[in-house]
Design a protein around this motif. Structure first.
Motif, PDB file in Angstrom:
ATOM      1  N   ILE A  20      76.187   1.306  43.056  1.00  0.00           N
ATOM      2  CA  ILE A  20      75.026   2.192  43.189  1.00  0.00           C
ATOM      3  C   ILE A  20      75.048   2.843  44.564  1.00  0.00           C
ATOM      4  O   ILE A  20      74.789   4.041  44.708  1.00  0.00           O
ATOM      5  CB  ILE A  20      73.699   1.435  42.953  1.00  0.00           C
ATOM      6  CG1 ILE A  20      73.546   1.099  41.461  1.00  0.00           C
ATOM      7  CG2 ILE A  20      72.502   2.263  43.431  1.00  0.00           C
ATOM      8  CD1 ILE A  20      72.383   0.163  41.150  1.00  0.00           C
ATOM      9  N   CYS A  21      75.370   2.070  45.574  1.00  0.00           N
ATOM     10  CA  CYS A  21      75.450   2.630  46.927  1.00  0.00           C
ATOM     11  C   CYS A  21      76.566   3.658  47.047  1.00  0.00           C
ATOM     12  O   CYS A  21      76.413   4.665  47.724  1.00  0.00           O
ATOM     13  CB  CYS A  21      75.646   1.524  47.943  1.00  0.00           C
ATOM     14  SG  CYS A  21      74.166   0.516  48.151  1.00  0.00           S
ATOM     15  N   LEU A  22      77.678   3.404  46.390  1.00  0.00           N
ATOM     16  CA  LEU A  22      78.788   4.358  46.448  1.00  0.00           C
ATOM     17  C   LEU A  22      78.504   5.634  45.658  1.00  0.00           C
ATOM     18  O   LEU A  22      78.823   6.728  46.110  1.00  0.00           O
ATOM     19  CB  LEU A  22      80.074   3.722  45.897  1.00  0.00           C
ATOM     20  CG  LEU A  22      80.849   2.789  46.799  1.00  0.00           C
ATOM     21  CD1 LEU A  22      82.077   2.249  46.073  1.00  0.00           C
ATOM     22  CD2 LEU A  22      81.259   3.473  48.079  1.00  0.00           C
ATOM     23  N   LEU A  28      75.906   5.725  36.262  1.00  0.00           N
ATOM     24  CA  LEU A  28      77.335   5.716  36.563  1.00  0.00           C
ATOM     25  C   LEU A  28      77.755   4.362  37.113  1.00  0.00           C
ATOM     26  O   LEU A  28      78.809   3.830  36.750  1.00  0.00           O
ATOM     27  CB  LEU A  28      77.678   6.830  37.552  1.00  0.00           C
ATOM     28  CG  LEU A  28      79.127   6.898  38.011  1.00  0.00           C
ATOM     29  CD1 LEU A  28      80.074   7.079  36.830  1.00  0.00           C
ATOM     30  CD2 LEU A  28      79.299   8.020  39.032  1.00  0.00           C
ATOM     31  N   ALA A  29      76.921   3.775  37.960  1.00  0.00           N
ATOM     32  CA  ALA A  29      77.236   2.461  38.524  1.00  0.00           C
ATOM     33  C   ALA A  29      77.352   1.406  37.428  1.00  0.00           C
ATOM     34  O   ALA A  29      78.235   0.548  37.474  1.00  0.00           O
ATOM     35  CB  ALA A  29      76.176   2.056  39.548  1.00  0.00           C
ATOM     36  N   GLU A  30      76.458   1.468  36.434  1.00  0.00           N
ATOM     37  CA  GLU A  30      76.532   0.518  35.324  1.00  0.00           C
ATOM     38  C   GLU A  30      77.833   0.693  34.545  1.00  0.00           C
ATOM     39  O   GLU A  30      78.499  -0.285  34.191  1.00  0.00           O
ATOM     40  CB  GLU A  30      75.329   0.693  34.404  1.00  0.00           C
ATOM     41  CG  GLU A  30      74.037   0.187  35.012  1.00  0.00           C
ATOM     42  CD  GLU A  30      72.813   0.476  34.157  1.00  0.00           C
ATOM     43  OE1 GLU A  30      72.930   1.144  33.109  1.00  0.00           O
ATOM     44  OE2 GLU A  30      71.719   0.021  34.561  1.00  0.00           O
ATOM     45  N   THR A  64      88.111   1.619  41.135  1.00  0.00           N
ATOM     46  CA  THR A  64      87.602   2.180  39.874  1.00  0.00           C
ATOM     47  C   THR A  64      86.797   3.440  40.148  1.00  0.00           C
ATOM     48  O   THR A  64      86.935   4.448  39.451  1.00  0.00           O
ATOM     49  CB  THR A  64      86.741   1.134  39.131  1.00  0.00           C
ATOM     50  OG1 THR A  64      87.547  -0.028  38.875  1.00  0.00           O
ATOM     51  CG2 THR A  64      86.209   1.676  37.819  1.00  0.00           C
ATOM     52  N   TYR A  65      85.971   3.409  41.184  1.00  0.00           N
ATOM     53  CA  TYR A  65      85.180   4.585  41.565  1.00  0.00           C
ATOM     54  C   TYR A  65      86.096   5.720  42.025  1.00  0.00           C
ATOM     55  O   TYR A  65      85.907   6.878  41.641  1.00  0.00           O
ATOM     56  CB  TYR A  65      84.185   4.209  42.663  1.00  0.00           C
ATOM     57  CG  TYR A  65      83.404   5.380  43.191  1.00  0.00           C
ATOM     58  CD1 TYR A  65      82.613   6.162  42.344  1.00  0.00           C
ATOM     59  CD2 TYR A  65      83.430   5.707  44.536  1.00  0.00           C
ATOM     60  CE1 TYR A  65      81.889   7.237  42.826  1.00  0.00           C
ATOM     61  CE2 TYR A  65      82.696   6.772  45.024  1.00  0.00           C
ATOM     62  CZ  TYR A  65      81.935   7.538  44.171  1.00  0.00           C
ATOM     63  OH  TYR A  65      81.223   8.603  44.656  1.00  0.00           O
ATOM     64  N   LEU A  83      74.898  17.567  37.828  1.00  0.00           N
ATOM     65  CA  LEU A  83      74.709  17.501  39.266  1.00  0.00           C
ATOM     66  C   LEU A  83      73.255  17.200  39.613  1.00  0.00           C
ATOM     67  O   LEU A  83      72.968  16.480  40.563  1.00  0.00           O
ATOM     68  CB  LEU A  83      75.137  18.819  39.919  1.00  0.00           C
ATOM     69  CG  LEU A  83      76.634  19.112  39.880  1.00  0.00           C
ATOM     70  CD1 LEU A  83      76.909  20.493  40.422  1.00  0.00           C
ATOM     71  CD2 LEU A  83      77.407  18.071  40.659  1.00  0.00           C
ATOM     72  N   MET A  84      72.333  17.754  38.855  1.00  0.00           N
ATOM     73  CA  MET A  84      70.917  17.537  39.114  1.00  0.00           C
ATOM     74  C   MET A  84      70.499  16.103  38.796  1.00  0.00           C
ATOM     75  O   MET A  84      69.535  15.602  39.346  1.00  0.00           O
ATOM     76  CB  MET A  84      70.052  18.510  38.312  1.00  0.00           C
ATOM     77  CG  MET A  84      70.246  19.958  38.698  1.00  0.00           C
ATOM     78  SD  MET A  84      69.856  20.269  40.422  1.00  0.00           S
ATOM     79  CE  MET A  84      68.089  20.071  40.374  1.00  0.00           C
ATOM     80  N   GLN A  85      71.212  15.443  37.888  1.00  0.00           N
ATOM     81  CA  GLN A  85      70.850  14.080  37.496  1.00  0.00           C
ATOM     82  C   GLN A  85      71.280  13.055  38.527  1.00  0.00           C
ATOM     83  O   GLN A  85      70.799  11.939  38.529  1.00  0.00           O
ATOM     84  CB  GLN A  85      71.477  13.727  36.149  1.00  0.00           C
ATOM     85  CG  GLN A  85      70.811  14.444  35.004  1.00  0.00           C
ATOM     86  CD  GLN A  85      71.497  14.161  33.682  1.00  0.00           C
ATOM     87  OE1 GLN A  85      72.521  13.494  33.628  1.00  0.00           O
ATOM     88  NE2 GLN A  85      70.928  14.679  32.618  1.00  0.00           N
TER      89      GLN A  85
END
Length: 169
Positions: A20-22, A28-30, A64-65, A83-85
């Motif tokens: 989430i921080c990255l 996307l983090a999930e 992975t990221y 991009l807005m999300q």
């Protein structure tokens, strides 16, 4: 080796917080957390216990990221809606909407400044603050010394403070 479901239960939240921080994107983090554990299962034979399991998993998450970013860059078809999300999901308080709005805007501004830090400073800052890795563990992630991690984290904090003071959050 620990049972794989126990490894997932023990480390999934930590890996997700790191991602989430990255990414600045919970969804996307999930997704990347799931991919991280898939990659970990595929390469579990390479885990030799030299580093803590959490460090090893965060290394996989980082790669992975980066692979995800390469795919997105190559696809080059992000829509305006996508991009807005992007952004941090911060719950709002209905009791004090003005205070919550200021807090939210400040957190978003700080988060943006963190992501504008150059590597390795951004990643070191996130590893230290988001999942509280020790300086020794951060050094292990980068194949560097504990002292290098301390100095780099200090420099990251200075750079972030300069950026924040310059933008007057």
């Amino acid at each position: 080796m620990e049972d794989l479901s126990e490894v997932y239960k023990s480390y999934a939240d930590e890996v997700k917080r790191f991602l989430i921080c990255l990414t600045s994107n919970v969804d996307l983090a999930e997704e990347l957390t799931q991919e991280t554990f898939y990659q970990a299962v595929k390469s579990i034979h390479r885990y030799n216990g030299e580093y803590k399991m959490s460090v090893w998993l965060c290394q996989i998450a980082k790669h992975t990221y980066y692979n995800y970013l390469k795919k997105v860059k190559n696809a080059d078809h992000l829509s305006v809606e996508n991009l807005m999300q992007k952004g941090v999901d911060i719950p709002s308080s209905k009791e004090q909407p003005d205070v919550e709005m200021v807090r939210r805007n400040t957190l978003i501004s700080i988060h943006k400044e963190i992501h504008l830090l150059k590597e390795p400073y951004r990643e070191i800052f996130l590893l230290r603050t988001s999942i509280q890795l020790s300086f020794k563990e951060i050094g292990e992630v980068f194949d560097k010394s504990e002292n290098w991690a301390r100095v780099s984290y200090y420099r990251a904090k200075l750079k972030l403070a300069e950026r924040i003071d310059g933008n007057e959050l």
